[in-house]
Design an enzyme around this catalytic site. Structure first.
Site, mmCIF file in Angstrom:
data_model
loop_
_atom_site.group_PDB
_atom_site.id
_atom_site.type_symbol
_atom_site.label_atom_id
_atom_site.label_comp_id
_atom_site.label_asym_id
_atom_site.label_seq_id
_atom_site.Cartn_x
_atom_site.Cartn_y
_atom_site.Cartn_z
ATOM 1 N N LYS A 128 0.848 -1.202 0.000
ATOM 2 C CA LYS A 128 0.000 0.000 0.000
ATOM 3 C C LYS A 128 0.874 1.238 0.000
ATOM 4 O O LYS A 128 1.558 1.540 0.978
ATOM 5 C CB LYS A 128 -0.906 0.019 1.236
ATOM 6 N N GLY A 130 5.656 4.116 9.386
ATOM 7 C CA GLY A 130 4.837 5.322 9.505
ATOM 8 C C GLY A 130 5.010 5.902 10.896
ATOM 9 O O GLY A 130 6.013 5.640 11.573
ATOM 10 N N GLU A 143 8.217 0.132 11.859
ATOM 11 C CA GLU A 143 9.334 1.088 11.742
ATOM 12 C C GLU A 143 8.714 2.463 11.892
ATOM 13 O O GLU A 143 7.998 2.921 10.990
ATOM 14 C CB GLU A 143 10.000 0.973 10.367
ATOM 15 N N LEU A 144 8.983 3.135 13.017
ATOM 16 C CA LEU A 144 8.229 4.354 13.303
ATOM 17 C C LEU A 144 9.129 5.585 13.343
ATOM 18 O O LEU A 144 10.218 5.571 12.797
ATOM 19 C CB LEU A 144 7.459 4.158 14.601
ATOM 20 N N CYS A 159 13.010 9.679 8.877
ATOM 21 C CA CYS A 159 12.751 9.105 10.209
ATOM 22 C C CYS A 159 13.971 9.222 11.098
ATOM 23 O O CYS A 159 13.852 9.348 12.303
ATOM 24 C CB CYS A 159 12.317 7.659 10.076
ATOM 25 N N GLU A 161 8.259 15.016 17.321
ATOM 26 C CA GLU A 161 8.826 14.724 16.007
ATOM 27 C C GLU A 161 8.209 15.694 14.999
ATOM 28 O O GLU A 161 6.999 15.718 14.817
ATOM 29 C CB GLU A 161 8.541 13.287 15.560
HETATM 30 P P1 NAD Z 1 1.487 7.850 8.636
HETATM 31 O O1 NAD Z 1 1.674 7.023 9.847
HETATM 32 O O2 NAD Z 1 0.505 8.949 8.646
HETATM 33 O O3 NAD Z 1 1.107 6.936 7.370
HETATM 34 C C1 NAD Z 1 1.827 5.771 7.040
HETATM 35 C C2 NAD Z 1 0.953 4.844 6.221
HETATM 36 O O4 NAD Z 1 -0.075 4.301 7.054
HETATM 37 C C3 NAD Z 1 0.241 5.519 5.044
HETATM 38 O O5 NAD Z 1 0.306 4.655 3.920
HETATM 39 C C4 NAD Z 1 -1.179 5.647 5.560
HETATM 40 O O6 NAD Z 1 -2.156 5.690 4.538
HETATM 41 C C5 NAD Z 1 -1.329 4.382 6.376
HETATM 42 N N1 NAD Z 1 -2.413 4.403 7.362
HETATM 43 C C6 NAD Z 1 -3.024 5.478 7.901
HETATM 44 N N2 NAD Z 1 -3.986 5.089 8.768
HETATM 45 C C7 NAD Z 1 -3.982 3.733 8.773
HETATM 46 C C8 NAD Z 1 -4.741 2.743 9.471
HETATM 47 N N3 NAD Z 1 -5.704 3.074 10.328
HETATM 48 N N4 NAD Z 1 -4.448 1.440 9.250
HETATM 49 C C9 NAD Z 1 -3.460 1.095 8.390
HETATM 50 N N5 NAD Z 1 -2.728 1.985 7.691
HETATM 51 C C10 NAD Z 1 -2.979 3.298 7.884
HETATM 52 O O7 NAD Z 1 2.961 8.416 8.283
HETATM 53 P P2 NAD Z 1 3.368 9.598 7.299
HETATM 54 O O8 NAD Z 1 2.920 10.903 7.851
HETATM 55 O O9 NAD Z 1 3.025 9.241 5.893
HETATM 56 O O10 NAD Z 1 4.981 9.477 7.439
HETATM 57 C C11 NAD Z 1 5.690 10.058 8.465
HETATM 58 C C12 NAD Z 1 6.001 9.109 9.606
HETATM 59 O O11 NAD Z 1 6.673 7.933 9.132
HETATM 60 C C13 NAD Z 1 6.957 9.753 10.580
HETATM 61 O O12 NAD Z 1 6.583 9.488 11.904
HETATM 62 C C14 NAD Z 1 8.282 9.094 10.248
HETATM 63 O O13 NAD Z 1 9.238 9.153 11.257
HETATM 64 C C15 NAD Z 1 7.858 7.711 9.917
HETATM 65 N N6 NAD Z 1 8.902 7.018 9.159
HETATM 66 C C16 NAD Z 1 9.593 5.986 9.757
HETATM 67 C C17 NAD Z 1 10.614 5.338 9.064
HETATM 68 C C18 NAD Z 1 11.396 4.202 9.693
HETATM 69 O O14 NAD Z 1 11.952 3.399 8.956
HETATM 70 N N7 NAD Z 1 11.477 4.087 10.993
HETATM 71 C C19 NAD Z 1 10.922 5.724 7.775
HETATM 72 C C20 NAD Z 1 10.214 6.772 7.200
HETATM 73 C C21 NAD Z 1 9.187 7.403 7.895
#
Ligand code: NAD
Length: 488
Positions: free
Chosen positions: A173, A226, A248-249, A282, A380
């Site tokens: 996704k 995410g 991975e957050l 991240c 963050e």
């Molecule tokens: P997000 O958590 O808003 O979204 C991530 C994904 O989850 C998207 O595809 C979104 O559509 C999906 N999603 C949303 N609600 C959902 C639900 N209820 N159930 C399942 N999936 C759902 O993140 P974002 O704003 O797109 O990205 C930023 C975040 O990602 C930051 O916190 C960043 O640190 C983190 N991040 C972590 C890493 C890592 O490897 N640790 C890498 C990159 C980004």
């Protein structure tokens, strides 16, 4: 406007609905994306489940699976520039970064391709005579891979690569923000020759797509990247299917600088750590924890470098920092910077959008938060904002570095080897870089502690995480099995 499609069961198709994708450098809609609803998600998962049990995939040897992954790697390398241009148009990430990163994504697929036929079961010693017992490694099943908007090709490679090497099938996704490069990547999956349904690529929003996908009864494994808030939803969703979950957050990663550090190299590393990708990484080194003796000198060097950064259109090669990905993201940053200034933080540089530029730009910002409780220290921001704190002793440095519920990455800058070792041990983070920052490799496991997640991506063991172990008992004796109810 350009139109993108989903890949479901080997067919390219429109979603139930569509939505416009915004170019962050202009604020204007530039492409139409398919929007998956519950029925689309169900068809994608069903296709993946069918493919899992189909001889076209299941009947391949591990070496053949590896060859498909090598082919995919070559296609990613050949198309890296086109994919980079799409990612730049859809996310605002600068072309210098997207092209370098996507060329390296091919290396991730090569690494996992090579691992496909190195996975082994085991023959087990056992305390029962006349028994042979062994362990088979089988693909865990259908994988739901969910990625955020930043670095979608990279973050999918560390999920798809090991999943396919292990023989799983996948529904990937893409984020609703900037999905173009992943939807285009789906065409390379087709070209590489993966059987229909082995890889399905969809996009859509959290509630009607991500939630349906991660709670689907046919999903056995969830690989999520995410924010921690979304991760909580994902864990609740997984309470439905009891899938194996890795997360991975986000992070609020500290960069700890001691007075004996090389000032020039450290300044370059700190700038790269927080301002690369406009801070939307991240592992952004968003908290600078610096020893008092060199604080002023380091801040002066950082201010000069930050102010020299060329902000501009992401597709220009000369641009060093592009816009933020969304308006929502810039509003959030503005709010936290304003709050931090009223909480007593001192503005070293930045703190506003550049004059006269359309799009979601924000200047490289440094806030000296020493002695304050400013939100910039703990929240963050996922943007180009560095919160600075001073320290006197090594114990103070460790305490400040660990004063966060996150634990993704940390940097330590010192020439004192013994001290570097002590900090490696004492800092609570999944990755610690000594005298460097932001280095990653397919061979090195990556992941966080605490609110930064659980599980590791990359490295040998990440492939095992896409397998399930099956224990097989074989009785080797030809003697008849005695009747259990006849006493001897
Ligand atoms: P997000 O958590 O808003 O979204 C991530 C994904 O989850 C998207 O595809 C979104 O559509 C999906 N999603 C949303 N609600 C959902 C639900 N209820 N159930 C399942 N999936 C759902 O993140 P974002 O704003 O797109 O990205 C930023 C975040 O990602 C930051 O916190 C960043 O640190 C983190 N991040 C972590 C890493 C890592 O490897 N640790 C890498 C990159 C980004």
């Amino acid at each position: 406007m350009r139109r993108f499609q989903h890949l479901i069961g080997g067919q390219f198709e429109d979603g139930a609905e569509s939505f416009a994708s915004i170019n962050p450098a202009t604020g204007a809609a530039w492409a139409l994306m398919p929007r998956a609803g519950a029925a689309d998600v169900d068809r994608a998962v069903t296709a993946a489940h069918r493919a899992l049990n189909d001889q076209a995939w299941r009947g391949l040897t591990a070496t053949q699976r590896g060859k498909l992954l090598y082919r995919l790697a070559d296609l990613v390398a050949e198309n890296a520039q086109a994919l980079a241009e799409l990612e730049t148009a859809d996310t605002g990430k600068i072309i210098r970064e997207t092209s370098a990163q996507i060329a390296y994504v091919a290396e991730y697929y090569r690494y996992f391709a090579g691992l496909a036929d190195k996975l082994q079961g085991a023959h087990l010693p056992i305390d029962k005579p006349g028994m042979d017992v062994w362990l088979r490694r089988e693909p865990i099943g259908v994988v739901a891979a969910v990625v955020p908007w930043n670095s979608q090709l990279f973050l999918s490679a560390v999920k798809l690569g090991p999943a396919l090497a292990a023989g799983c099938t996948v529904v990937l996704k893409a984020s609703e923000d900037g999905p173009a490069p992943l939807l285009e990547f789906a065409r390379l999956v087709q070209q590489a020759g993966f059987p229909p349904g082995v890889v399905n690529v969809i996009t859509g929003f959290g509630p009607d797509c991500g939630q349906v996908l991660t709670s689907h009864p046919l999903v056995a494994r969830i690989a999520f990247t995410g924010g921690p808030g979304t991760a909580r939803h994902v864990m609740r969703n997984a309470a439905e299917n009891l899938a194996h979950v890795t997360l991975e957050l986000g992070g609020k990663s500290p960069v700890v600088v001691f007075e004996d550090a090389d000032l020039g190299s450290t300044a370059n590393a700190v700038v790269a750590g927080i301002f690369a990708a406009t801070g939307q990484s991240c592992v952004a080194g968003s908290r600078l924890i610096v020893q008092h003796a060199i604080k002023d000198a380091l801040l002066a060097a950082l201010k000069a470098k930050a102010e020299a950064i060329v902000i501009g259109a992401p597709q220009e090669r000369a641009t060093e920092m592009g816009p933020l990905a969304t308006q929502r993201q810039r509003n959030h940053i503005e709010k936290v910077v304003t709050e931090s200034l009223s909480a007593g933080a001192r503005l070293v540089t930045g703190g506003s959008a550049p004059q006269g530029m359309q799009g979601f730009y924000y200047r490289p910002t440094i806030l000296d938060c020493s002695g304050t409780e400013a939100q910039a220290i703990s929240t963050e921001l996922f943007g180009p904002v560095l919160a600075v704190l001073g320290f006197e002793t090594e114990d103070d440095a460790v305490r400040l570095a660990n004063a966060t519920p996150y634990g993704l990455a940390a940097g330590v800058f010192t020439r004192n080897l013994a001290r570097a070792h002590r900090l490696t041990r004492d800092i609570r983070a999944g990755v610690v870089w000594i005298n460097t920052y932001r280095a990653v490799s397919p061979m090195a496991p990556f992941g966080g502690f605490g609110l930064s997640g659980s599980g590791r991506e990359g490295g040998l063991e990440s492939v095992l995480d896409y397998t399930r172990a099956k224990t097989v008992w074989l009785r080797t004796s030809d003697d008849p099995i005695p009747d259990p109810f006849v006493m001897r």
